[in-house]
Design a protein around this motif. Structure first.
Motif, mmCIF file in Angstrom:
data_model
loop_
_atom_site.group_PDB
_atom_site.id
_atom_site.type_symbol
_atom_site.label_atom_id
_atom_site.label_comp_id
_atom_site.label_asym_id
_atom_site.label_seq_id
_atom_site.Cartn_x
_atom_site.Cartn_y
_atom_site.Cartn_z
ATOM 1 N N ASP A 1 0.831 -1.210 0.000
ATOM 2 C CA ASP A 1 0.000 0.000 0.000
ATOM 3 C C ASP A 1 0.863 1.256 0.000
ATOM 4 O OD1 ASP A 1 -2.278 -1.465 -0.053
ATOM 5 O OD2 ASP A 1 -2.722 -1.294 2.086
ATOM 6 N N THR B 1 2.026 1.799 -3.567
ATOM 7 C CA THR B 1 0.932 2.244 -4.434
ATOM 8 C C THR B 1 0.540 3.683 -4.136
ATOM 9 O OG1 THR B 1 0.089 -0.014 -4.583
ATOM 10 C CG2 THR B 1 -1.420 1.760 -5.166
ATOM 11 N N VAL B 2 0.395 4.006 -2.853
ATOM 12 C CA VAL B 2 -0.016 5.356 -2.465
ATOM 13 C C VAL B 2 1.040 6.382 -2.850
ATOM 14 C CG1 VAL B 2 -0.499 6.852 -0.486
ATOM 15 C CG2 VAL B 2 -1.551 4.605 -0.625
#
Length: 247
Positions: free
Chosen positions: A157, A160-161
Motif C-alpha cells: 500500500d 501504491t499510495v
C-alpha cells in the motif's frame, strides 16, 4: 549563465533527453521499506532467528471473516476456509502456513474472524512481490470475506499510495503553480520558465535515483521528495530572484 545561455540550455536539453527513458523506471527500483539498518542489533537478532530457528524473513496474514452465522470450529466454516485457501501453500514465495486451527489466538472472541499466517521466502522490503500470487491462489467462497493483511500488504500500500501521490501532485500542483507564476510575472514565457526548470529538475532527479538505487537500497519516499524539491525550489527561487531584482 546569461553570457553562455544557449550552451546552458543545450546542455540541459541533452541531460533531459538522457534522463527521459530512465525516469519512468524510478518507482520500480525503489523499496517500500527501509525503516531499519542492517547493522542494528535488532537486524542481527532477526538474522540469527532466521538462520538458527528457521523463522521466515517475512510473513503475510490472510484474514477470513464469516458473513453469515457460521463460526470458527463449525465443520461448514472450516471446510469453506480450506477450499478458499487450498492453493495458497503452492503459491510463489510461500514456504508454509500456520492455520488458526493450530493457533487458537488467531480466532476472534466471537469466532466470526480468523487469520492464517503465511511464511514467505522474501525480505520485508521485497515481500509485496508475494501479494499477487497469493491473492490469485485464493478462491472466494460464499459466506466468507477473505482479505490480505500484515507487513507485505502494508508495504504494498505504501508503494501504491506513493506512486499515486506523485501523479496527483503533478496533476494538481503544476497547474496551480503555473497560474500563480502567471499572476506574479504577468507573462506566459516568464511564468513558464520556472515550471520547465522544475519539470526538468524532477526528470533528471528521478533518472539519477534509478542509477543510485541500482547500487544501494533507496526508499519509495524519495519520489515525493524529488517532486517537492524539484518543483518547490524551482518556483520558490524564481519568485525570490524576481523579488530581489525588483528591490
Amino acid at each position: 549563465m546569461a553570457r553562455w545561455r544557449w550552451w546552458v540550455i543545450g546542455a540541459w536539453a541533452i541531460v533531459a533527453l538522457i534522463a527521459l527513458p530512465l525516469a519512468p523506471r524510478a518507482p520500480s527500483v525503489l523499496q517500500p521499506g527501509g525503516f531499519t539498518a542492517e547493522n542494528l542489533e535488532a537486524a542481527r537478532a532477526r538474522r540469527l532467528l532466521e538462520d538458527r530457528l528457521g523463522v521466515p524473513p517475512s510473513a503475510l496474514v490472510i484474514v477470513v471473516r464469516s458473513t453469515n452465522e457460521l463460526r470458527a470450529g463449525d465443520p461448514a466454516f472450516e471446510l469453506a476456509v480450506g477450499r478458499a485457501l487450498a492453493g495458497v501453500a503452492s503459491a510463489a514465495h510461500v514456504t508454509g502456513i500456520l492455520p488458526h486451527t493450530l493457533a487458537p489466538h488467531q480466532v476472534s472472541a466471537d469466532g466470526r474472524t480468523v487469520y492464517e499466517v503465511v511464511s514467505l521466502d522474501l525480505t520485508p522490503d521485497r515481500s509485496p512481490d508475494a501479494l499477487a500470487p497469493v491473492e490469485a491462489a485464493i478462491v472466494q467462497q460464499p459466506g466468507l470475506d477473505v482479505a490480505l493483511a500484515g507487513g507485505p500488504a502494508f508495504y504494498g500500500d505504501i508503494q501504491t499510495v506513493s506512486e499515486d501521490d506523485l501523479r496527483r501532485s503533478e496533476l494538481i500542483s503544476l497547474p496551480l503553480a503555473a497560474v500563480a507564476l502567471l499572476l506574479v510575472f504577468g507573462s506566459v514565457i516568464a511564468a513558464g520558465v520556472p515550471v520547465v526548470v522544475g519539470g526538468i529538475a524532477v526528470l533528471v532527479a528521478l533518472a539519477a535515483i534509478v542509477v543510485v538505487a541500482s547500487i544501494t537500497p533507496m526508499s519509495i519516499f524519495v519520489l515525493n521528495l524529488a517532486t517537492l524539491l524539484g518543483f518547490g525550489l524551482g518556483v520558490d527561487y524564481a519568485l525570490l530572484m524576481v523579488s530581489r531584482c525588483r528591490e
